[in-house]
Design a protein around this motif. Sequence first.
Motif, PDB file in Angstrom:
ATOM      1  N   LEU A  56       0.830  -1.201   0.000  1.00 20.71           N
ATOM      2  CA  LEU A  56       0.000   0.000   0.000  1.00 20.71           C
ATOM      3  C   LEU A  56       0.867   1.254   0.000  1.00 20.71           C
ATOM      4  CD1 LEU A  56      -2.826   1.314   0.211  1.00 20.71           C
ATOM      5  CD2 LEU A  56      -2.619   1.098   2.706  1.00 20.71           C
ATOM      6  N   LEU A  57       1.898   1.256   0.828  1.00 23.48           N
ATOM      7  CA  LEU A  57       2.801   2.406   0.900  1.00 23.48           C
ATOM      8  C   LEU A  57       3.519   2.616  -0.428  1.00 23.48           C
ATOM      9  CD1 LEU A  57       4.128   4.551   2.780  1.00 23.48           C
ATOM     10  CD2 LEU A  57       5.907   2.848   3.249  1.00 23.48           C
ATOM     11  N   HIS A  58       3.990   1.535  -1.023  1.00 22.22           N
ATOM     12  CA  HIS A  58       4.695   1.610  -2.313  1.00 22.22           C
ATOM     13  C   HIS A  58       3.785   2.199  -3.380  1.00 22.22           C
ATOM     14  CE1 HIS A  58       7.513  -0.644  -5.341  1.00 22.22           C
ATOM     15  NE2 HIS A  58       7.496   0.657  -5.525  1.00 22.22           N
ATOM     16  N   GLN A  59       2.553   1.752  -3.391  1.00 18.10           N
ATOM     17  CA  GLN A  59       1.582   2.237  -4.379  1.00 18.10           C
ATOM     18  C   GLN A  59       1.362   3.740  -4.226  1.00 18.10           C
ATOM     19  OE1 GLN A  59      -2.213   0.292  -4.050  1.00 18.10           O
ATOM     20  NE2 GLN A  59      -3.198   1.619  -5.536  1.00 18.10           N
ATOM     21  N   ARG A  60       1.343   4.213  -2.996  1.00 13.67           N
ATOM     22  CA  ARG A  60       1.014   5.621  -2.751  1.00 13.67           C
ATOM     23  C   ARG A  60       2.183   6.568  -2.965  1.00 13.67           C
ATOM     24  NH1 ARG A  60      -3.184   6.069   2.357  1.00 13.67           N
ATOM     25  NH2 ARG A  60      -4.809   4.727   1.469  1.00 13.67           N
ATOM     26  N   ILE A  61       3.383   6.166  -2.572  1.00 20.57           N
ATOM     27  CA  ILE A  61       4.483   7.133  -2.597  1.00 20.57           C
ATOM     28  C   ILE A  61       5.708   6.671  -3.390  1.00 20.57           C
ATOM     29  CG2 ILE A  61       3.766   8.002  -0.337  1.00 20.57           C
ATOM     30  CD1 ILE A  61       6.335   6.687   0.814  1.00 20.57           C
ATOM     31  N   GLY A  62       5.643   5.496  -4.027  1.00 17.97           N
ATOM     32  CA  GLY A  62       6.802   4.978  -4.737  1.00 17.97           C
ATOM     33  C   GLY A  62       7.370   5.955  -5.749  1.00 17.97           C
ATOM     34  N   GLY A  63       6.498   6.560  -6.561  1.00 11.23           N
ATOM     35  CA  GLY A  63       6.960   7.514  -7.566  1.00 11.23           C
ATOM     36  C   GLY A  63       7.588   8.745  -6.950  1.00 11.23           C
ATOM     37  N   HIS A  64       7.063   9.195  -5.821  1.00 14.88           N
ATOM     38  CA  HIS A  64       7.607  10.376  -5.152  1.00 14.88           C
ATOM     39  C   HIS A  64       8.990  10.087  -4.573  1.00 14.88           C
ATOM     40  CE1 HIS A  64       3.899  12.627  -5.608  1.00 14.88           C
ATOM     41  NE2 HIS A  64       3.222  11.604  -5.106  1.00 14.88           N
TER      42      HIS A  64
END
Length: 229
Positions: A144-152
Amino acid sequence: MDIATIDRRRLIGWGALLPLAALAGCAAGPGGYSLDEGVRRLLTLSTQRAFGRLLQPGGFYEDQLARISPPDAIGAGGPGRLNAIFGAFLRSEAVRRRVSLALNDVAGRAAQRAAPYVLESIRGMFTADAVRTLRGGPQAATDLLHQRIGGHVVEVMVPELAGLLRSDLLSALSAAAAEQTGIDYLELGRTVAEQAADGIFRVIGREEAAIRADPAATRDPVLIALLRR
């Protein structure tokens, strides 16, 4: 005191920012803590442990889940030119290892910028279904964390990586070789940042899975109660 020691202490300090009070209107967990709080505590501890490993000297290179591999194409002069010059260097095992060490070293230094960003993001994180996240697979919260902030996380690291790579990779290959291949350091920085970010989340996920497998080892009564099967 070395940089790695300072960074590990800062990680503990950043983790302490996690609010301990339950959030009004959220599903309650043991001791009055919200279930969202439980997800944040799980992710904070997993992240602290992951960065604690990765920010050590050689952290990325020594960890199979995080190690950066030299890309096959980083030149701006076309694949034919690249294969003839840069590819010749990487066919040497000694040079390839040297380049790999340089890439992993700069990934570790850039990860120092990413650590506070990830922990701060967790601090303000809310989940649509905390129960499902807590009862999900071994890396459900990390996913869930990766999905939300991975690109950032990638964007946070790119500027640092581009500058570091210019000096470290030139040292690894020699200035003359780098000039001939026409290396695009910004593009290489993005490539390494993407690999590094993926590696960071893989290591966070591994730590989450370990916590879920033995929550009692955390000595955190909230996590023990929430993760008990």
